[in-house]
Design a protein around this motif. Structure first.
Motif, mmCIF file in Angstrom:
data_model
loop_
_atom_site.group_PDB
_atom_site.id
_atom_site.type_symbol
_atom_site.label_atom_id
_atom_site.label_comp_id
_atom_site.label_asym_id
_atom_site.label_seq_id
_atom_site.Cartn_x
_atom_site.Cartn_y
_atom_site.Cartn_z
ATOM 1 N N MET A 116 34.554 45.037 18.577
ATOM 2 C CA MET A 116 35.939 45.631 19.413
ATOM 3 C C MET A 116 35.989 45.006 20.698
ATOM 4 S SD MET A 116 36.869 48.033 21.231
ATOM 5 C CE MET A 116 38.216 49.186 21.153
ATOM 6 N N THR A 117 37.168 44.613 21.111
ATOM 7 C CA THR A 117 37.284 43.895 22.321
ATOM 8 C C THR A 117 38.541 44.811 22.857
ATOM 9 O OG1 THR A 117 36.887 41.622 21.603
ATOM 10 C CG2 THR A 117 38.190 41.817 23.252
ATOM 11 N N PHE A 118 38.158 45.041 24.441
ATOM 12 C CA PHE A 118 39.021 45.761 25.133
ATOM 13 C C PHE A 118 39.599 44.481 25.937
ATOM 14 C CE2 PHE A 118 36.437 49.310 24.388
ATOM 15 C CZ PHE A 118 37.164 50.333 24.332
ATOM 16 N N ALA A 119 40.953 44.311 26.039
ATOM 17 C CA ALA A 119 41.450 43.435 26.795
ATOM 18 C C ALA A 119 42.442 43.983 27.859
ATOM 19 C CB ALA A 119 42.125 42.353 26.189
ATOM 20 N N LEU A 120 42.031 43.900 29.242
ATOM 21 C CA LEU A 120 42.808 44.758 30.236
ATOM 22 C C LEU A 120 43.508 44.007 31.434
ATOM 23 C CD1 LEU A 120 39.770 47.282 30.156
ATOM 24 C CD2 LEU A 120 41.997 47.673 29.119
ATOM 25 N N ASP A 121 44.310 44.461 32.112
ATOM 26 C CA ASP A 121 44.813 43.866 33.245
ATOM 27 C C ASP A 121 45.259 45.301 34.061
ATOM 28 O OD1 ASP A 121 45.224 42.373 35.562
ATOM 29 O OD2 ASP A 121 47.268 41.489 34.726
ATOM 30 N N GLY A 122 45.108 45.081 35.260
ATOM 31 C CA GLY A 122 45.518 46.195 36.151
ATOM 32 C C GLY A 122 45.295 45.821 37.730
ATOM 33 N N THR A 123 45.599 46.770 38.425
ATOM 34 C CA THR A 123 45.255 46.730 39.881
ATOM 35 C C THR A 123 43.849 46.336 39.954
ATOM 36 O OG1 THR A 123 44.776 49.068 40.163
ATOM 37 C CG2 THR A 123 46.927 48.574 40.496
ATOM 38 N N ALA A 124 43.616 45.665 41.238
ATOM 39 C CA ALA A 124 42.025 45.512 41.546
ATOM 40 C C ALA A 124 41.193 46.690 41.386
ATOM 41 C CB ALA A 124 42.165 44.998 43.022
ATOM 42 N N PRO A 125 41.480 47.712 41.940
ATOM 43 C CA PRO A 125 40.624 49.061 41.486
ATOM 44 C C PRO A 125 40.143 49.335 39.929
ATOM 45 C CG PRO A 125 42.110 49.431 43.340
ATOM 46 C CD PRO A 125 42.477 48.204 42.744
ATOM 47 N N PHE A 126 41.381 49.050 39.314
ATOM 48 C CA PHE A 126 41.420 49.427 37.841
ATOM 49 C C PHE A 126 40.682 48.360 37.078
ATOM 50 C CE2 PHE A 126 42.817 48.286 33.676
ATOM 51 C CZ PHE A 126 43.118 49.750 32.921
ATOM 52 N N ARG A 127 40.709 47.172 37.565
ATOM 53 C CA ARG A 127 39.774 45.959 36.909
ATOM 54 C C ARG A 127 38.478 46.117 37.226
ATOM 55 N NH1 ARG A 127 44.193 42.702 39.264
ATOM 56 N NH2 ARG A 127 42.347 41.929 40.707
ATOM 57 N N LEU A 128 38.106 46.521 38.463
ATOM 58 C CA LEU A 128 36.641 46.766 38.986
ATOM 59 C C LEU A 128 36.255 47.937 38.504
ATOM 60 C CD1 LEU A 128 34.418 46.162 40.976
ATOM 61 C CD2 LEU A 128 35.405 47.910 42.519
#
Length: 157
Positions: A116-128
């Motif tokens: 299972m893979t989560f692939a994510l992008d978002g604001t810097a706090p979201f990514r952290l």
């Protein structure tokens, strides 16, 4: 407040700024695991403890997590019994900009290897946050696979 995310495809699993991948095994055959993922959407709340409710929609799913996070998703790929992938189109999760989840299934003995893979992008706090949450998300995935395995065994399949 719900906001729309950037529409991305399955290739995002290889290019996303944050990628979390986890693996597990079930005793059930890939066909049974695929049916549980793709066809028994309401059943997710029975084996994935973070899911409070799940319902199919036209071309996708609506998911509510315990704690109040909501997702409107589109199924991107449903190739039985090897892959099931969906994109989050809208969510109330703060900071999210693009999100794809992909489940890959492969025979393993008489059971199934699940990746299972989560692939994510978002604001810097979201990514952290997601990078730091990797161990917790991994435990939740392992618990879900164990519960799914039990559920499929109880159903004979």
């Amino acid at each position: 407040m719900t906001h729309r995310l950037r529409p991305v495809g399955t290739d995002f699993t290889g290019t996303a700024p944050v990628r979390l991948a986890f693996a597990g095994e079930t005793a059930a055959a890939p066909e049974a695991v695929f049916r549980a993922l793709a066809e028994d959407v309401p059943g997710w709340q029975q084996w994935f403890s973070a899911v409070a409710s799940a319902r199919p929609t036209e071309g996708g799913r609506e998911i509510r997590l315990r704690g109040g996070i909501r997702f409107e998703e589109s199924v991107l790929l449903a190739e039985a019994p090897e892959v099931y992938a969906y994109r989050v189109d809208a969510t109330n999760a703060p900071g999210a900009r693009a999100w794809v989840e992909e489940w890959r299934l492969a025979p393993s003995g008489t059971g199934t290897q699940i990746r299972m893979t989560f692939a994510l992008d978002g604001t810097a706090p979201f990514r952290l946050l997601w990078t730091l949450a990797r161990p917790c998300v991994g435990r939740a995935f392992q618990q879900a696979v164990t519960a799914l395995d039990r559920r499929l065994a109880d159903r004979g399949g």
